[in-house]
Design an enzyme around this catalytic site. Structure first.
Site, PDB file in Angstrom:
ATOM      1  N   ASP A  75       0.636  -1.132  -0.446  1.00  0.00           N
ATOM      2  CA  ASP A  75       0.288  -0.079   0.217  1.00  0.00           C
ATOM      3  C   ASP A  75       0.936   1.312   0.114  1.00  0.00           C
ATOM      4  O   ASP A  75      -0.097   2.249  -0.527  1.00  0.00           O
ATOM      5  CB  ASP A  75      -1.433  -0.239   1.224  1.00  0.00           C
ATOM      6  CG  ASP A  75      -0.766  -0.220   2.447  1.00  0.00           C
ATOM      7  OD1 ASP A  75       0.942  -0.020   2.295  1.00  0.00           O
ATOM      8  OD2 ASP A  75      -1.238  -0.626   3.348  1.00  0.00           O
ATOM      9  N   ASP A 486       3.578   0.967  13.096  1.00  0.00           N
ATOM     10  CA  ASP A 486       2.626   0.119  13.116  1.00  0.00           C
ATOM     11  C   ASP A 486       3.897  -1.758  14.136  1.00  0.00           C
ATOM     12  O   ASP A 486       2.865  -2.054  14.681  1.00  0.00           O
ATOM     13  CB  ASP A 486       2.395  -0.981  11.503  1.00  0.00           C
ATOM     14  CG  ASP A 486       2.077   0.366  10.991  1.00  0.00           C
ATOM     15  OD1 ASP A 486       1.417   0.847  11.491  1.00  0.00           O
ATOM     16  OD2 ASP A 486       1.450  -0.314   9.337  1.00  0.00           O
TER      17      ASP A 486
END
Length: 888
Positions: A75, A486
């Site tokens: 992404d 993350d």
């Protein structure tokens, strides 16, 4: 473990960091002109500090005509091609430059089955204003080694909601000059008839989509129309050189999700009889048997989805059949991952991509969806039986250091599992993407025979972390400490090996800043985001182990943090409240005065009572350990907050500051009086990071590194003479999009530099003549030795241990090799800070090049992960050459 891939790039855009111009094509800059810095070029070797994965892989594409040719899209981190010989991925979009950073987000990939050398990528990260450029379709005739670009008149969203649907880009398998692209934002369906060189809208396509995740979102992120989400050709309705006649298109519209053309795109109509109330994430055609399989969810994903169905459409009769493996009332997830076994087209698989708890689910049918089996099921709740075994020893951090209660397991089968593909040439090989990695198996058909198939990470070479901060201590076992989005971050003791675990105790979802004490590198502090729990943590052993600090009231996020030069105190500028300071390890924080909330903070690397801060054009200085700050009179600094600065190790008050924006002050500044005054470095047009590394041979000042625009060229630069002259050390093939978060040199290796990226992980470079450092010849140390062996973590079938080897003799070692025998047959699976060999239970750990010398009275440490069964007793004897070491 719901994780987002938005923050780093969004903050960068909002801060104005991405306003650079495209890099020049040549690495060599023009001759030095008045006011310009001299720029040279150097040849560097670039690698990743291995993490292996770390982000969402929403798409995997196999070529249908050539075996072992596969691609993966991420992404925010570019695209990759599978290399079968090494079973690794090679990056394909490292050439994306600073100005086009959004083109590292890949919304779709297409591999040409008629000409396997050709591959296409639809790129663009955001469809709202966060991404300053429009999207593009990249085309390659050499499997992604080089690209040509066709700019589009609209944006694409590789990191937008709905990015796991697809593929939105498709090549006509019969006439490969024809491609289709589904656009978001109401821009409709687009077509190219010249192999992707130019594109035009299919004006007669009747529906541009209606669905948005949250129409009330004023940022334009969740409120964007997700548009046209997939294109599928029925290859049986064409012939070589003649366009395929039947084309299916998926639309983000719950009432009108599938359209079809039966005349090569001349006209389009809604597919009659289709189900409503859901979005079709995928449409996969089995042309042999004449079935179009569709995976539906009530939302666009990849995080959400509460209900879903699987349907099968018979292309010959127009008959629809609900083939869902569970009753609608029993689903709490949507379906997305969908694949057909091309060797046995009656075999279909699908994923419950949004089943977050207790795990994702994978379904398999060998009778065209008539009956299904699951990857796991309950025996007697909460106990479950798995059809698979998982081996994550190559990427051990995928367990997240978790020890969950049933029915959860660690590692998880996955989450956000929207990419699922069976190899079209090998029914035993399957790959699927998750929010953190690519998993796969090479014995999938064991599923049908009742024996277990093995799932392992198939992700080596695919590095997709977003890097927020980097630190390279001058001593200790850590070569590099990282702060990552993350997955928190890692302590690298060997850049070529995956660390055994991310930071834990606590485990931040994202680490925003970290620092070590310059004169005591064993003391490390990090801060970050956590949904529930403390936002600050400390280590006293160079980042190997951690303990949580205590938050002051009002903290909502990590912010920035600084450690005093001797580790005696800390200054923290968290989100949600003002700047704080503490003596010791943050059990009690006090407010700092004279400095505004949100300031960036750093420490002087010599004076433990001196700290610095910056906010909105003002530089702040504290000489009492962060209790009080005073605004400097320095003028001409950037007025915004797009600034990063660092103090030079070894010299009090030597500070370098980088940052700015294109509509104001922008560049690199230097202070030698603790920030009282700053001098702008001439010739540096723009600079966004600054860091220091080991001085060049014969030089007295440390090497400077920066991500900057110098001499009209954007790149990564090095200076060995305090910024008087600069060398561009990257090239046009190695740009990695946005590199504005952090940079640091290595204090132990001249020329080595660590570069942050926003999605391509931690990149490091070595100049010609340097490298990771090889080991010496077999060492024969003399003198006595002592060993401390400690198991620091143990779980079912595995463990982690730390070993400290002390030189208790009177002479230095110039190399070492430590031998022991495991009493219970344990196996070393991975070792850091030493090079292992093992034969049966006998293990040898040998020094690396950089830690070969151990002075008398000093020690060296290394660690490893291992496997065990039955029991895990400690070794009782260690030998160094012909000497037996004392053991504690």
């Amino acid at each position: 473990m719901r994780r987002t891939r938005i923050l780093t790039a969004v903050l960068a855009v909002a801060a104005g960091l991405l306003a650079g111009t495209p890099p020049a094509l040549a690495a060599e800059a023009p001759a030095r002109a008045a006011g310009k810095a001299a720029v040279a070029a150097d040849t560097y070797t670039w690698k990743n500090a291995r993490v292996d994965g770390g982000g969402f892989v929403p798409g995997i594409v196999f070529n249908r005509s050539e075996k072992n040719l596969a691609y993966a899209r991420t992404d925010i981190g570019g695209a990759y091609r599978w290399v079968q010989s090494s079973k690794t991925w090679t990056p394909l979009l490292d050439s994306v430059g600073w100005a086009d950073w959004g083109h590292t987000g890949v919304v779709s990939l297409a591999s040409d089955s008629a000409d396997p050398d050709k591959v296409y990528a639809a790129v663009g990260t955001y469809t709202n204003g966060w991404d300053p450029t429009n999207g593009a379709v990249l085309r390659s005739a050499d499997r992604g080694a080089s690209w040509q670009k066709a700019d589009l008149p609209f944006k694409l969203g590789g990191n937008m909601p709905g990015r796991g649907m697809g593929e939105r880009l498709a090549v006509d398998p019969n006439k490969n000059s024809v491609l289709y692209l589904g656009a978001p934002s109401g821009k409709g369906l687009w077509r190219s008839t010249d192999s992707g060189a130019s594109w035009s809208q299919v004006t007669n396509f009747p529906n541009a989509g209606t669905y948005a995740q949250d129409p009330t979102d004023t940022s334009g992120y969740a409120s964007d129309n997700q548009g046209i989400v997939w294109v599928t050709f029925d290859e049986s309705t064409g012939s070589s050189g003649h366009a395929t006649q039947t084309v299916y298109v998926g639309v983000a519209d719950k009432d009108n999700a599938v359209y079809r053309s039966t005349d090569g795109g001349a006209s389009w109509s809604r597919l009659p009889g289709q189900p409503t109330g859901y979005l079709a994430h995928k449409g996969v055609l089995d042309a042999v048997n004449g079935y179009l399989y569709l995976a539906y969810s009530d939302t666009g994903g990849p995080y959400d989805g509460g209900k879903g169905r699987l349907w099968r459409y018979a292309t010959g009769t127009g008959t629809w059949k609900d083939i869902s493996p569970a009753a609608e009332a029993d689903t709490y997830y949507g379906f997305s991952g969908l694949t057909v076994d091309r060797q046995h087209p009656g075999t279909v698989m699908a994923t419950a991509y949004s089943s977050w708890w207790p795990d994702t689910q994978i379904f398999r049918s060998t009778d065209r969806g008539g009956t299904w089996t699951k990857a796991w099921d309950y025996t007697s709740y909460p106990d479950r039986s798995n059809r698979y075994t998982m081996d994550v020893s190559s990427v051990p951090w995928l367990s997240w250091g978790a020890n969950p209660s049933p029915p959860e397991q660690a590692p998880k089968l996955g989450w956000m599992t929207e990419a699922l593909e069976i190899d079209p040439f090998d029914s035993d090989r399957m790959m699927y993407g998750t929010g953190a990695t690519v998993y796969g198996t090479e014995n999938l058909t064991n599923w049908d025979g009742g024996s277990k198939f093995t799932i392992t990470p198939m992700v080596r070479g695919l590095e997709e972390t977003a890097v927020n901060d980097l630190a390279a201590p001058p001593s200790g076992g850590a070569q590099l400490l990282s702060a990552l989005g993350d997955i928190g971050g890692f302590r690298h003791t060997d850049l070529g090996k995956v660390p055994p675990m991310m930071y834990t105790s606590p485990n931040f979802t994202s680490t925003t800043s970290l620092d070590f004490a310059e004169s005591d590198p064993g003391t490390v502090v990090r801060v970050g985001h956590l949904d529930s729990g403390p936002h600050v943590a400390f280590s006293t052993d160079n980042g190997a182990n951690w303990f949580a600090g205590t938050d002051p009231a009002g903290v909502s996020g990590g912010g920035t943090v600084a450690a005093a030069a001797d580790g005696s105190r800390f200054v923290w500028s968290p989100e949600g409240t003002g700047v704080k300071h503490a003596s010791g390890f943050g059990t009690s924080w006090s407010a700092s005065s004279g400095i505004p909330s949100g300031a960036v903070v750093e420490s002087d690397r010599v004076d433990p009572k001196t700290f610095y801060g910056f906010k909105s054009g003002k530089f702040y200085v504290s000489s009492d350990g962060g209790a009080t700050f005073t605004a400097s009179q320095a003028a001409g600094l950037p007025s915004g907050d797009s600034v990063r600065f660092k103090a030079l190790p070894g010299t009090k008050g030597d500070v370098w500051l980088a940052g700015g924006a294109s509509d104001g002050a922008y560049g690199l500044w230097h202070s030698t009086d603790g920030g009282a005054t700053f001098t702008k470095v001439p010739g540096v047009d723009q600079a966004d990071t600054v860091g220091f590394g080991r001085a060049a041979p014969g030089a007295s000042y440390q090497t400077l590194f920066t991500s900057a625009k110098i001499g009209g060229v954007r790149g990564i630069f090095r200076s060995t003479d305090k910024g008087a002259t600069w060398t561009r050390i990257n090239d046009d093939a190695h740009q990695w999009g946005w590199t504005g978060a952090a940079i640091t040199g290595d204090p132990r290796v001249y020329g080595r530099v660590y570069v942050s990226t926003n999605g391509r992980g931690i990149v490091y470079g070595d100049t010609a003549g340097t490298g990771d450092g090889g080991g010496s010849t077999d060492p024969v140390p003399t003198g006595a030795c002592a060993v401390t062996y400690k198991v620091t973590n143990q779980w079912s079938g595995g463990f982690q241990a730390d070993v400290s080897l002390a030189n208790t003799g009177s002479a230095a070692w110039t190399g070492w090799s430590l031998d022991w025998t495991f009493p219970d047959g344990q196996k070393v699976t991975q070792m850091w800070n030493a090079d292992p060999t093992q034969s049966g239970p006998a293990v040898t750990a040998k020094n690396l090049g950089w830690n070969a010398r151990v002075a008398a009275g000093s020690s060296v440490s290394f660690g490893f992960t291992g496997s065990w069964s039955g029991s895990n007793a400690k070794p009782t004897s260690f030998r160094l050459g012909d000497r037996t070491c004392t053991v504690s």
